[in-house]
Design an enzyme around this catalytic site. Structure first.
Site, mmCIF file in Angstrom:
data_model
loop_
_atom_site.group_PDB
_atom_site.id
_atom_site.type_symbol
_atom_site.label_atom_id
_atom_site.label_comp_id
_atom_site.label_asym_id
_atom_site.label_seq_id
_atom_site.Cartn_x
_atom_site.Cartn_y
_atom_site.Cartn_z
ATOM 1 N N ARG A 114 1.230 -1.002 -0.448
ATOM 2 C CA ARG A 114 -0.124 0.453 -0.186
ATOM 3 C C ARG A 114 0.703 1.417 0.219
ATOM 4 N NH1 ARG A 114 -2.324 -0.107 6.089
ATOM 5 N NH2 ARG A 114 -0.621 0.280 7.532
ATOM 6 N N ASP A 162 0.113 5.558 1.003
ATOM 7 C CA ASP A 162 -0.603 6.486 1.668
ATOM 8 C C ASP A 162 -0.976 8.006 1.082
ATOM 9 O OD1 ASP A 162 0.845 5.482 4.310
ATOM 10 O OD2 ASP A 162 1.797 6.134 5.157
ATOM 11 N N ARG A 190 10.603 7.538 4.368
ATOM 12 C CA ARG A 190 10.500 8.433 4.521
ATOM 13 C C ARG A 190 11.177 9.116 5.278
ATOM 14 N NH1 ARG A 190 4.260 9.560 4.803
ATOM 15 N NH2 ARG A 190 4.339 11.929 5.308
#
Length: 245
Positions: free
Chosen positions: A51, A53, A198
């Protein structure tokens, strides 16, 4: 029954993420809705490599699904793109064996993180690059990148919200490319934890600002504590670039 492997690109700006949710527009929900129409109302479940975000983009996300419809592989892409919105693009469709799984068959993934290093933001790229108005020591960042290579426990670079118990991953490559005011981190690994890319990016930017020394990366990894690493870089600079099988 045929199993199809699909490579898809999407602009994550207006999505609440890839994975379908009770509320909010999602990539999975949008694609499944189109497939349901093509299958005359029958629900079709797609399974992705992972997945992404809200706000995260994809150049080469991969999903698979099973179908009894007898349509040539090259025609599937045309049919889907004719019905999908402009921020989703089917790039390739191929029939694969029943043993193929978009997530569990993957051998590695590659992510890119894009930054615009300039005094003023760019209104046209604000949703697709992280604007960073501070000077950076590129040499220190490149030196720090080397400490991530290899197999490590990346607990320090995983969101506290991650429910994965095994946080050991292998990083094959991590580099920073410069092109004018644009900087691109390219990272390839066996797999990635929630927010891992990130958090790595945010930590490397702190190295570039002189807030941390490149050598500190080794201790941060060894500490296995999220509090030791830097801030999580914003979602809109991140791209799932490629999934390898």
């Amino acid at each position: 029954m045929a199993r199809l492997k699909v490579t898809v690109a999407y602009d994550g700006t207006d999505f609440a993420g890839y994975q379908i949710q009770p509320s909010g527009r999602t990539v999975q929900g949008t694609i499944q809705s189109v497939l349901q129409k093509m299958h005359k109302g029958e629900a079709v479940q797609i399974s992705a490599s992972g997945r992404t975000d809200a706000g995260v983009h994809a150049v080469g996300q991969v999903f698979h699904f099973d179908t009894e419809m007898n349509i040539p592989s090259d025609a599937w892409g045309k049919a889907l793109n004719a019905m999908l919105p402009g921020d989703i693009l089917i790039k390739d469709v191929a029939e694969v064996p029943d043993s193929f799984h978009s997530r569990f068959s993957a051998s590695s993934k590659e992510y890119h993180y894009k930054l615009l290093v300039s005094k003023e933001p760019d209104v046209f790229r604000r949703n697709h690059m992280f604007h960073y108005p501070y000077p950076l020591n590129i040499r220190d960042i490149q030196k720090a990148c080397g400490y991530f290579l290899g197999t490590h426990d990346f607990t320090s670079f995983s969101s506290a919200r991650s429910e994965v118990a095994d946080k050991v991953r292998m990083i094959f490559a991590l580099e920073l490319l410069e092109e004018g005011e644009t900087l691109t981190f390219k990272i390839k690994g066996s797999g990635f934890l929630y927010n891992m890319v990130r958090i790595i990016t945010g930590t490397l930017l702190e190295v570039g600002q002189g807030k941390r020394k490149p050598e500190e990366i080794k201790a941060i990894i060894a500490g296995e504590d999220r509090a030791l690493a830097g801030k999580t870089a914003p979602a809109h600079g991140l791209y799932l670039y490629q999934v390898n099988y």
